[in-house]
Design an enzyme around this catalytic site. Structure first.
Site, PDB file in Angstrom:
ATOM      1  CD  GLU A   1       0.154  -1.159   3.106  1.00 47.80           C
ATOM      2  OE1 GLU A   1       0.444  -2.295   2.518  1.00 47.80           O
ATOM      3  OE2 GLU A   1       0.126  -1.415   4.425  1.00 47.80           O
TER       4      GLU A   1
ATOM      5  CG  HIS B   1      -5.701  -5.844   1.320  1.00 48.69           C
ATOM      6  ND1 HIS B   1      -6.018  -6.476   2.436  1.00 48.69           N
ATOM      7  CD2 HIS B   1      -4.406  -5.497   1.517  1.00 48.69           C
ATOM      8  CE1 HIS B   1      -5.120  -6.504   3.200  1.00 48.69           C
ATOM      9  NE2 HIS B   1      -4.144  -5.854   2.733  1.00 48.69           N
ATOM     10  CD  GLU B   2      -2.116  -4.052  -1.104  1.00 44.90           C
ATOM     11  OE1 GLU B   2      -1.905  -3.204  -0.125  1.00 44.90           O
ATOM     12  OE2 GLU B   2      -2.104  -5.336  -0.920  1.00 44.90           O
TER      13      GLU B   2
ATOM     14  CG  HIS C   1      -3.373  -1.199   3.569  1.00 44.39           C
ATOM     15  ND1 HIS C   1      -3.241  -1.326   4.911  1.00 44.39           N
ATOM     16  CD2 HIS C   1      -3.080  -2.222   2.896  1.00 44.39           C
ATOM     17  CE1 HIS C   1      -2.919  -2.698   5.318  1.00 44.39           C
ATOM     18  NE2 HIS C   1      -3.094  -3.346   4.119  1.00 44.39           N
TER      19      HIS C   1
ATOM     20  CD  GLU D   1      -1.949  -5.633   6.280  1.00 40.43           C
ATOM     21  OE1 GLU D   1      -2.895  -6.000   5.623  1.00 40.43           O
ATOM     22  OE2 GLU D   1      -0.826  -5.241   5.763  1.00 40.43           O
TER      23      GLU D   1
ATOM     24  CG  ASP E   1      10.374  -9.812   6.882  1.00 38.89           C
ATOM     25  OD1 ASP E   1       9.494  -8.917   6.656  1.00 38.89           O
ATOM     26  OD2 ASP E   1      11.671  -9.714   6.469  1.00 38.89           O
TER      27      ASP E   1
ATOM     28  CE1 TYR F   1      -2.921  -8.818   4.965  1.00 40.13           C
ATOM     29  CE2 TYR F   1      -1.783 -10.171   6.598  1.00 40.13           C
ATOM     30  CZ  TYR F   1      -1.740  -9.256   5.452  1.00 40.13           C
ATOM     31  OH  TYR F   1      -0.650  -8.678   5.046  1.00 40.13           O
TER      32      TYR F   1
HETATM   33  N1  BES Z   1       0.947  -4.392   3.620  1.00 40.06           N
HETATM   34  C1  BES Z   1       0.827  -5.643   3.234  1.00 40.06           C
HETATM   35  C2  BES Z   1       2.042  -6.463   2.585  1.00 40.06           C
HETATM   36  C3  BES Z   1       2.981  -6.809   4.045  1.00 40.06           C
HETATM   37  C4  BES Z   1       2.370  -6.981   5.266  1.00 40.06           C
HETATM   38  C5  BES Z   1       4.306  -6.675   3.737  1.00 40.06           C
HETATM   39  C6  BES Z   1       3.568  -7.051   6.400  1.00 40.06           C
HETATM   40  C7  BES Z   1       5.345  -6.945   4.934  1.00 40.06           C
HETATM   41  C8  BES Z   1       4.922  -7.019   6.177  1.00 40.06           C
HETATM   42  C9  BES Z   1      -0.359  -5.766   2.179  1.00 40.06           C
HETATM   43  O1  BES Z   1      -1.164  -4.880   2.235  1.00 40.06           O
HETATM   44  C10 BES Z   1      -0.795  -7.112   1.920  1.00 40.06           C
HETATM   45  O2  BES Z   1      -1.414  -7.187   3.004  1.00 40.06           O
HETATM   46  N2  BES Z   1      -0.844  -7.684   1.005  1.00 40.06           N
HETATM   47  C11 BES Z   1      -1.474  -9.202   0.698  1.00 40.06           C
HETATM   48  C12 BES Z   1      -2.675  -8.760   0.325  1.00 40.06           C
HETATM   49  C13 BES Z   1      -3.830  -9.680   0.402  1.00 40.06           C
HETATM   50  C14 BES Z   1      -4.189 -10.035   1.659  1.00 40.06           C
HETATM   51  C15 BES Z   1      -5.125  -9.273  -0.469  1.00 40.06           C
HETATM   52  C16 BES Z   1      -0.520  -9.917  -0.171  1.00 40.06           C
HETATM   53  O3  BES Z   1       0.442  -9.419  -0.460  1.00 40.06           O
HETATM   54  O4  BES Z   1      -0.895 -11.218   0.069  1.00 40.06           O
HETATM   55 ZN    ZN Z   2      -2.429  -5.476   3.700  1.00 39.03          ZN
END
Ligand code: BES
Ligand code: ZN
Length: 633
Positions: A304, A328-329, A332, A351, A406, A414
């Site tokens: 996002e 989703h993005e 955010h 999330e 990570d 989520y």
């Molecule tokens: N912000 C996240 C990605 C993220 C979270 C990166 C924690 C590093 C640490 C992004 O918005 C996300 O949640 N992406 C998901 C999307 C899905 C849930 C629709 C993904 O990449 O799978």
């Molecule tokens: Zn996210």
């Protein structure tokens, strides 16, 4: 940071029961003292960022002025960052920044060289850069360059791009990787505005999570400005052979030329998503909302980055079936970018709220059927995690001390977060809950908040206004205990009934696969069909399904994922070449990791995993490498 004091206040509020007419005297008051939490959790200091060496409570950085040169030959970014600093405690002249694998060439304060030292590096936190600044100085400039192995930067060769002619670079800062390309206070509770000048090869375009001018001359020098204060994990840069196509008044897409039209068609509803979200949750505060389509090695579905979400190309399915990622993005922009988690323990505030908003946006734009299907699939993903994760990792306000954020990625923040909010919605009524969220985004706009701050706000608002419907005890259970509380909202989809019937009939041998009436099934129905198959199927069953529906060749990356996973788990050989091509062409960790995991369960599977991994590794993002090498190599 001041939230520790706040935490005590909140606990006191909750200890008192929070709402009239209900007794909570036996309920533990201190979040950390819940029976369900391990003893070590008792001393978590709410609001303390265990993932940053920085000292914003003493001196905090308020603005960054970047001047960076992107060198594809050497795979380094080099240049200067000028940090504007503000003293929060009088007489404190030590500024601590986060770094990771950076080479520091010089540090000056208001133009004069100053003493600095780079501390010992921690394996995932990097190293503190401690700078002594003279009394009265308020601008610190660090000259530095990155390492080719920077954890937050991926350098792609022309062969790894769609166009095959030009190299590509993108950054991924969340959670703690901004420090690998900028020396910065890399904590989500430090918010900065920024400006940047980026020098690139002339034929390439640079874009950032800032104001982007689609009309800018392609001359290799690009200027950016981000006037809203954001945490470092939202600073982002990409450089490549990019073109822009508008989708709506405030929305557009950047992509390599070969993908531009397909992306603009796929994501054509972005403007409508933006409009319904604003109508329900208050103004979009970031001016434009554009998408950047990355090469397939992007390790996430989306990120996002403000004004410019970074998006995997694997969701360009041709039928808008995977666009909940865009919702989703976009969401955010409210939950995450406007109101931000103060520490990574509070990630669920980003999330969970965003996942809740995603469902609602999808319902508003595409209707109830889609909403219900996505809710059921999301609930099933959550259930799978609940069954496989240790209890302490099922807690929304998770204890991350000593852990690499990570390594703790799951559906809990989520889907459990979203389910909690859906329960609140159902208890107080949708309209009232929408109003609550709108006020929440307004109240905390451009602040980074802890779980405790959210709970205090909840206590002063919904819990007071709907004392009969809500209880502090139940809220405490959602946030601090593992599992899914009994009586949590359920999800149902009528569109899945026929899928269950078809699957059952087929499994019972009552119908041949080719006679399943699936012509009108949408992608979600296929996912539900596949994801709910028994763990083990016979070769004949797999062959029959594949012959009837050509699943091995599915062009939909999510369907292919579900099918290939089944194929690996049941060692269905005809699909194995496709497993290989899938693994070497996609770097999105959520899609490849489960397949690597499944392959690694058996000796012959492991051979395939190692072969694919060795071939793909040079093209994978450092995060995808790190997430899989432990059990594949
Ligand atoms: N912000 C996240 C990605 C993220 C979270 C990166 C924690 C590093 C640490 C992004 O918005 C996300 O949640 N992406 C998901 C999307 C899905 C849930 C629709 C993904 O990449 O799978
Ligand atoms: Zn996210």
């Amino acid at each position: 940071m001041k939230s520790a004091i706040l935490a005590t206040t909140i606990s006191a509020i909750f200890a008192l029961g929070g709402c009239a007419g209900q007794s909570h005297s036996s309920q533990p008051s201190q979040p950390g003292s819940s029976k369900a939490l391990s003893n070590t959790a008792v001393n978590i200091e709410a609001g303390k960022d265990y993932h940053s060496f920085s000292n914003p409570e003493q001196i905090s950085v308020t603005h960054l002025a970047l001047d960076l040169d992107v060198n594809f030959d050497k795979k380094i970014i080099s240049g200067d960052v000028e940090l504007s600093v503000k003293r929060m405690q009088e007489g404190n002249n030590t500024l601590i920044l986060d770094t990771r694998d950076l080479t520091i060439k010089a540090v000056t304060a208001n133009g004069m060289p100053v003493p600095y030292s780079l501390g010992k590096a921690d394996s995932f936190l990097g190293a503190p850069l401690t700078i002594t600044i003279p009394e009265g100085a308020n601008k610190v400039t660090v000259s530095y360059h990155t390492s080719p192995q920077a954890s937050g930067v991926q350098w792609l060769t022309p062969a790894q791009t769609a166009g095959k002619q030009h190299p590509f670079l993108f950054t991924q800062s969340q959670a703690i990787h901004a420090r690998s390309f900028i020396p910065v206070q890399d904590s989500p509770q430090v918010r900065v505005t920024y400006s940047a000048t980026v020098h690139t090869p002339k034929e390439l375009l640079a874009v950032m999570s800032a104001s982007n001018d689609p009309e800018t001359a392609r001359d290799g020098v690009y200027e950016f400005n981000m006037p809203q204060a954001i945490p470092a994990y939202l600073i982002a840069l990409a450089v490549g052979d990019l073109q822009f196509k508008p989708m709506g008044k405030r929305t557009g897409v950047y992509a390599e030329p070969a993908l531009l039209d397909a992306a603009a068609d796929e994501f054509a509803d972005t403007e409508s998503m933006l409009e319904v979200t604003e109508k329900t949750y208050g103004p979009y505060r970031w001016d434009r909302y554009d998408l950047l389509i990355l090469p397939p090695s992007f390790p996430f579905g989306g990120m996002e980055n403000p004004r410019l979400s970074f998006i995997t190309p694997t969701v360009i399915a041709g039928d808008k079936s995977l666009v909940s990622l865009i919702a989703h993005e976009l969401a955010h922009s409210w939950s995450g970018n406007t109101v931000t988690n103060a520490t990574w323990r509070d990630l669920w505030l980003n999330e969970g709220f965003t996942t809740y908003l995603t469902y609602r946006i999808m319902q508003m734009v595409y209707g109830d059927d889609r909403y219900n299907m996505e809710a059921v699939l999301g609930r099933q993903d959550l259930q799978a995690d609940i069954e496989s994760l240790p209890l302490e990792d099922q807690i929304l306000a998770i204890d991350l001390r000593g852990r690499d954020p990570d390594a703790v990625f799951s559906n809990i923040p989520y889907e459990k977060g979203a389910l909690f909010l859906r329960e609140l919605e159902q208890k107080v009524g949708r309209e009232n809950f929408d109003k609550f969220l709108l006020n929440y985004f307004e109240h905390f706009a451009f602040q980074s908040i802890t779980t405790d701050q959210f709970m205090a706000y909840l206590n002063a608002t919904l819990l007071t206004d709907y004392a009969d419907a809500l209880s502090a005890e139940r809220i405490h259970q959602w946030i601090f205990e593992p599992g899914i509380p009994k009586g949590a909202p359920a999800a149902h989809s009528n569109a899945f009934k026929i899928v269950d019937e078809a699957r059952n009939q087929w499994l019972n041998g009552e119908i041949h696969a080719k006679n399943i009436d699936a012509d009108d099934w949408v992608v979600h129905q296929w996912l539900y069909f596949l994801n709910n198959m028994p763990d083990s199927l016979t070769q004949q069953q797999l062959t029959e399904l594949d012959a009837a529906f050509d699943l091995t060749q599915s062009k939909n990356n999510e369907i292919a994922h579900s099918w290939l996973l089944m194929a690996v788990e049941n060692w269905y050989e005809p699909a194995l070449p496709r497993v290989h091509s899938y693994l070497v062409s996609i770097g999105r960790n959520k899609l490849v990791k489960p397949i690597y995991k499944a392959l690694s369960q058996t000796p012959k599977g492991k051979i395939l995993a190692q072969k694919a991994f060795a071939e793909a590794k040079p093209g994978y993002h450092p995060l995808t490498v790190k997430a899989n090498e432990g059990f594949v190599e």
